[in-house]
Motif scaffolding. Structure first.
Motif, PDB file in Angstrom:
ATOM      1  N   GLY A 188       0.805  -1.206   0.000  1.00 58.77           N
ATOM      2  CA  GLY A 188       0.000   0.000   0.000  1.00 58.77           C
ATOM      3  C   GLY A 188       0.839   1.258   0.000  1.00 58.77           C
ATOM      4  O   GLY A 188       0.570   2.205  -0.738  1.00 58.77           O
ATOM      5  N   ARG A 189       1.860   1.289   0.800  1.00 61.44           N
ATOM      6  CA  ARG A 189       2.756   2.452   0.846  1.00 61.44           C
ATOM      7  C   ARG A 189       3.560   2.578  -0.439  1.00 61.44           C
ATOM      8  O   ARG A 189       3.809   3.668  -0.929  1.00 61.44           O
ATOM      9  CB  ARG A 189       3.700   2.359   2.034  1.00 61.44           C
ATOM     10  CG  ARG A 189       3.008   2.528   3.348  1.00 61.44           C
ATOM     11  CD  ARG A 189       3.989   2.479   4.484  1.00 61.44           C
ATOM     12  NE  ARG A 189       3.294   2.568   5.757  1.00 61.44           N
ATOM     13  CZ  ARG A 189       3.840   2.345   6.908  1.00 61.44           C
ATOM     14  NH1 ARG A 189       5.113   2.025   6.971  1.00 61.44           N
ATOM     15  NH2 ARG A 189       3.136   2.439   8.016  1.00 61.44           N
ATOM     16  N   TYR A 190       3.974   1.441  -0.994  1.00 61.27           N
ATOM     17  CA  TYR A 190       4.750   1.473  -2.242  1.00 61.27           C
ATOM     18  C   TYR A 190       3.906   2.027  -3.378  1.00 61.27           C
ATOM     19  O   TYR A 190       4.369   2.865  -4.141  1.00 61.27           O
ATOM     20  CB  TYR A 190       5.269   0.072  -2.576  1.00 61.27           C
ATOM     21  CG  TYR A 190       6.038   0.032  -3.865  1.00 61.27           C
ATOM     22  CD1 TYR A 190       7.369   0.444  -3.904  1.00 61.27           C
ATOM     23  CD2 TYR A 190       5.456  -0.389  -5.045  1.00 61.27           C
ATOM     24  CE1 TYR A 190       8.079   0.453  -5.087  1.00 61.27           C
ATOM     25  CE2 TYR A 190       6.159  -0.406  -6.234  1.00 61.27           C
ATOM     26  CZ  TYR A 190       7.466   0.010  -6.260  1.00 61.27           C
ATOM     27  OH  TYR A 190       8.163   0.009  -7.422  1.00 61.27           O
ATOM     28  N   LEU A 191       2.666   1.560  -3.490  1.00 63.22           N
ATOM     29  CA  LEU A 191       1.795   2.032  -4.567  1.00 63.22           C
ATOM     30  C   LEU A 191       1.439   3.499  -4.408  1.00 63.22           C
ATOM     31  O   LEU A 191       1.259   4.212  -5.393  1.00 63.22           O
ATOM     32  CB  LEU A 191       0.538   1.172  -4.634  1.00 63.22           C
ATOM     33  CG  LEU A 191       0.735  -0.273  -5.071  1.00 63.22           C
ATOM     34  CD1 LEU A 191      -0.581  -1.043  -4.986  1.00 63.22           C
ATOM     35  CD2 LEU A 191       1.317  -0.356  -6.468  1.00 63.22           C
ATOM     36  N   ALA A 192       1.341   3.967  -3.178  1.00 70.68           N
ATOM     37  CA  ALA A 192       1.003   5.372  -2.941  1.00 70.68           C
ATOM     38  C   ALA A 192       2.131   6.309  -3.355  1.00 70.68           C
ATOM     39  O   ALA A 192       1.883   7.446  -3.745  1.00 70.68           O
ATOM     40  CB  ALA A 192       0.669   5.585  -1.469  1.00 70.68           C
ATOM     41  N   THR A 193       3.367   5.841  -3.298  1.00 69.81           N
ATOM     42  CA  THR A 193       4.507   6.700  -3.638  1.00 69.81           C
ATOM     43  C   THR A 193       4.975   6.539  -5.074  1.00 69.81           C
ATOM     44  O   THR A 193       5.803   7.311  -5.536  1.00 69.81           O
ATOM     45  CB  THR A 193       5.702   6.426  -2.701  1.00 69.81           C
ATOM     46  OG1 THR A 193       6.098   5.066  -2.830  1.00 69.81           O
ATOM     47  CG2 THR A 193       5.340   6.741  -1.263  1.00 69.81           C
ATOM     48  N   HIS A 194       4.494   5.514  -5.777  1.00 70.46           N
ATOM     49  CA  HIS A 194       4.924   5.295  -7.175  1.00 70.46           C
ATOM     50  C   HIS A 194       3.771   5.377  -8.111  1.00 70.46           C
ATOM     51  O   HIS A 194       2.795   5.019  -8.196  1.00 70.46           O
ATOM     52  CB  HIS A 194       5.643   3.966  -7.308  1.00 70.46           C
ATOM     53  CG  HIS A 194       7.002   3.989  -6.688  1.00 70.46           C
ATOM     54  ND1 HIS A 194       7.209   3.668  -5.374  1.00 70.46           N
ATOM     55  CD2 HIS A 194       8.207   4.301  -7.181  1.00 70.46           C
ATOM     56  CE1 HIS A 194       8.484   3.772  -5.092  1.00 70.46           C
ATOM     57  NE2 HIS A 194       9.124   4.166  -6.171  1.00 70.46           N
TER      58      HIS A 194
END
Length: 67
Positions: A61-67
């Motif tokens: 979730g955090r990865y998708l939010a930043t990329h």
């Protein structure tokens, strides 16, 4: 093997480390979990490596939010 190394939000048992490794290398999460449990029978630092991966691998979730 084109997926990023992240801990998925679904298909987690504890932290998603085994599932993330399985997705990254295109193998079954059950196989990775089985290999991890079997590796606990051997002397070594398996638990420390698991904990380190838990900290190092970003949450999906955090990865998708930043990329």
């Amino acid at each position: 093997m084109t997926n990023k190394l992240v801990r998925p939000r679904d298909d987690r048992m504890i932290a998603g480390v085994c599932s993330g490794l399985a997705r990254r290398f295109g193998i079954s999460p059950a196989l990775v979990r089985l290999l991890f449990v079997l590796s606990l029978l051997l002397p070594g630092t398996q638990v420390v490596i698991y904990l380190a991966l838990w900290i190092i691998m970003p949450d999906e979730g955090r990865y998708l939010a930043t990329h």
